[in-house]
Motif scaffolding. Structure first.
Motif, PDB file in Angstrom:
ATOM      1  N   VAL A  17      -3.894  65.297 140.660  1.00  0.00           N
ATOM      2  CA  VAL A  17      -3.080  64.654 139.652  1.00  0.00           C
ATOM      3  C   VAL A  17      -2.598  66.052 139.023  1.00  0.00           C
ATOM      4  O   VAL A  17      -3.274  66.707 138.572  1.00  0.00           O
ATOM      5  CB  VAL A  17      -3.883  63.938 138.532  1.00  0.00           C
ATOM      6  CG1 VAL A  17      -3.237  63.500 137.298  1.00  0.00           C
ATOM      7  CG2 VAL A  17      -4.554  62.845 139.245  1.00  0.00           C
ATOM      8  N   SER A  18      -1.103  65.676 138.426  1.00  0.00           N
ATOM      9  CA  SER A  18      -0.499  67.058 137.748  1.00  0.00           C
ATOM     10  C   SER A  18      -0.198  66.420 136.350  1.00  0.00           C
ATOM     11  O   SER A  18      -0.065  65.180 136.061  1.00  0.00           O
ATOM     12  CB  SER A  18       0.707  67.361 138.402  1.00  0.00           C
ATOM     13  OG  SER A  18       1.483  66.374 138.194  1.00  0.00           O
ATOM     14  N   SER A  29      -3.207  71.315 137.112  1.00  0.00           N
ATOM     15  CA  SER A  29      -3.513  70.605 138.316  1.00  0.00           C
ATOM     16  C   SER A  29      -5.138  70.025 137.873  1.00  0.00           C
ATOM     17  O   SER A  29      -5.948  70.643 137.572  1.00  0.00           O
ATOM     18  CB  SER A  29      -3.415  71.211 139.177  1.00  0.00           C
ATOM     19  OG  SER A  29      -3.914  70.268 140.647  1.00  0.00           O
ATOM     20  N   SER A  30      -5.277  68.982 138.264  1.00  0.00           N
ATOM     21  CA  SER A  30      -6.727  68.327 138.171  1.00  0.00           C
ATOM     22  C   SER A  30      -6.903  67.328 139.339  1.00  0.00           C
ATOM     23  O   SER A  30      -6.246  66.922 139.959  1.00  0.00           O
ATOM     24  CB  SER A  30      -6.792  67.439 136.755  1.00  0.00           C
ATOM     25  OG  SER A  30      -5.945  66.380 136.949  1.00  0.00           O
ATOM     26  N   VAL A  44     -11.208  68.233 135.078  1.00  0.00           N
ATOM     27  CA  VAL A  44     -10.475  69.326 134.416  1.00  0.00           C
ATOM     28  C   VAL A  44     -11.385  70.490 134.150  1.00  0.00           C
ATOM     29  O   VAL A  44     -12.546  70.270 133.603  1.00  0.00           O
ATOM     30  CB  VAL A  44      -9.804  68.896 133.358  1.00  0.00           C
ATOM     31  CG1 VAL A  44      -8.668  69.815 132.954  1.00  0.00           C
ATOM     32  CG2 VAL A  44      -8.943  67.561 133.763  1.00  0.00           C
ATOM     33  N   ASP A  45     -10.980  71.922 134.436  1.00  0.00           N
ATOM     34  CA  ASP A  45     -11.696  72.893 133.998  1.00  0.00           C
ATOM     35  C   ASP A  45     -11.392  73.027 132.582  1.00  0.00           C
ATOM     36  O   ASP A  45     -10.443  72.638 131.925  1.00  0.00           O
ATOM     37  CB  ASP A  45     -11.272  74.082 135.095  1.00  0.00           C
ATOM     38  CG  ASP A  45      -9.516  74.613 134.840  1.00  0.00           C
ATOM     39  OD1 ASP A  45      -9.091  74.272 134.137  1.00  0.00           O
ATOM     40  OD2 ASP A  45      -9.337  75.279 135.626  1.00  0.00           O
ATOM     41  N   LYS A  46     -12.070  74.311 132.219  1.00  0.00           N
ATOM     42  CA  LYS A  46     -12.197  74.545 130.849  1.00  0.00           C
ATOM     43  C   LYS A  46     -10.769  75.002 130.216  1.00  0.00           C
ATOM     44  O   LYS A  46     -10.377  74.584 128.950  1.00  0.00           O
ATOM     45  CB  LYS A  46     -13.012  75.506 130.393  1.00  0.00           C
ATOM     46  CG  LYS A  46     -13.283  75.952 128.915  1.00  0.00           C
ATOM     47  CD  LYS A  46     -14.455  76.562 128.626  1.00  0.00           C
ATOM     48  CE  LYS A  46     -14.543  76.999 126.955  1.00  0.00           C
ATOM     49  NZ  LYS A  46     -13.580  76.828 126.148  1.00  0.00           N
ATOM     50  N   ASN A  67      -1.073  61.725 142.585  1.00  0.00           N
ATOM     51  CA  ASN A  67      -0.774  62.323 143.841  1.00  0.00           C
ATOM     52  C   ASN A  67       0.097  63.285 144.085  1.00  0.00           C
ATOM     53  O   ASN A  67       0.770  63.364 145.181  1.00  0.00           O
ATOM     54  CB  ASN A  67      -0.645  61.001 144.968  1.00  0.00           C
ATOM     55  CG  ASN A  67      -2.014  60.351 145.290  1.00  0.00           C
ATOM     56  OD1 ASN A  67      -2.993  61.002 145.292  1.00  0.00           O
ATOM     57  ND2 ASN A  67      -1.688  58.876 145.572  1.00  0.00           N
ATOM     58  N   ASP A  68       0.555  63.995 142.851  1.00  0.00           N
ATOM     59  CA  ASP A  68       1.759  64.899 143.009  1.00  0.00           C
ATOM     60  C   ASP A  68       3.168  64.253 143.639  1.00  0.00           C
ATOM     61  O   ASP A  68       3.809  64.892 144.150  1.00  0.00           O
ATOM     62  CB  ASP A  68       1.570  66.262 143.495  1.00  0.00           C
ATOM     63  CG  ASP A  68       0.350  66.931 142.606  1.00  0.00           C
ATOM     64  OD1 ASP A  68       0.096  66.555 141.442  1.00  0.00           O
ATOM     65  OD2 ASP A  68      -0.172  67.635 143.358  1.00  0.00           O
ATOM     66  N   ASP A  69       3.183  63.031 143.285  1.00  0.00           N
ATOM     67  CA  ASP A  69       4.307  62.040 143.821  1.00  0.00           C
ATOM     68  C   ASP A  69       5.383  62.253 143.109  1.00  0.00           C
ATOM     69  O   ASP A  69       5.349  61.562 142.080  1.00  0.00           O
ATOM     70  CB  ASP A  69       3.732  60.653 144.373  1.00  0.00           C
ATOM     71  CG  ASP A  69       5.000  60.080 145.206  1.00  0.00           C
ATOM     72  OD1 ASP A  69       6.110  60.548 145.415  1.00  0.00           O
ATOM     73  OD2 ASP A  69       4.249  58.992 145.715  1.00  0.00           O
ATOM     74  N   ASN A  70       6.644  62.750 143.409  1.00  0.00           N
ATOM     75  CA  ASN A  70       7.577  63.140 142.676  1.00  0.00           C
ATOM     76  C   ASN A  70       8.483  61.571 142.493  1.00  0.00           C
ATOM     77  O   ASN A  70       9.465  61.746 141.768  1.00  0.00           O
ATOM     78  CB  ASN A  70       8.598  64.189 142.838  1.00  0.00           C
ATOM     79  CG  ASN A  70       7.869  65.403 142.613  1.00  0.00           C
ATOM     80  OD1 ASN A  70       7.140  65.731 141.615  1.00  0.00           O
ATOM     81  ND2 ASN A  70       7.878  66.510 143.441  1.00  0.00           N
ATOM     82  N   LYS A  71       8.167  60.863 143.526  1.00  0.00           N
ATOM     83  CA  LYS A  71       9.055  59.375 143.539  1.00  0.00           C
ATOM     84  C   LYS A  71       8.377  58.656 142.177  1.00  0.00           C
ATOM     85  O   LYS A  71       9.081  57.648 142.025  1.00  0.00           O
ATOM     86  CB  LYS A  71       8.786  58.943 144.697  1.00  0.00           C
ATOM     87  CG  LYS A  71       9.742  59.771 145.884  1.00  0.00           C
ATOM     88  CD  LYS A  71       9.290  59.147 147.218  1.00  0.00           C
ATOM     89  CE  LYS A  71       8.863  60.096 148.168  1.00  0.00           C
ATOM     90  NZ  LYS A  71       8.470  59.724 149.238  1.00  0.00           N
TER      91      LYS A  71
END
Length: 113
Positions: A17-18, A29-30, A44-46, A67-71
């Protein structure tokens, strides 16, 4: 005995996931851990959590892309739960805000896979 109080059951997932913050040019990014029709839980990191909390008003509200899907349109989410699970790892419980019919259909597709 545990009583389930959720409106929508969760499904365990594992996809990227962005995160896009309104006041920042950075993309975080996670990883999605679980998903329902009303929300999502991210790992998610600190440094990511610190950036979210410093850039967003309270309650924190921002956008994510699955899903980092730009559509696919970005989903607007609100931070509900911020749970620390280790020194550098957090679980964020996010609620979907103003979800469209198209976005709901995308969530149903992912959940029913």
């Amino acid at each position: 005995m545990s009583i389930e109080r959720r409106f929508h059951p969760r499904k365990d997932v594992n996809f990227s996931v962005s995160i896009t913050l309104e006041n920042s040019n950075e993309q975080l990014s996670s990883t999605a851990i679980n998903l329902s029709l009303s929300g999502i839980q991210l790992s998610v990191d600190k440094s990511g959590v610190d950036l979210i909390l410093s850039q967003c008003s309270h309650p924190a509200q921002f956008q994510i892309r699955l899903n980092d899907d730009n559509k696919v349109d970005r989903f607007t989410v609100r931070l509900i739960v911020n749970r620390r699970i280790s020194q550098n790892q957090f679980l964020l419980g996010l609620k979907f805000i103003d979800i469209s019919v198209e976005q709901l259909a995308i969530l149903e597709t992912i959940i029913n896979q």
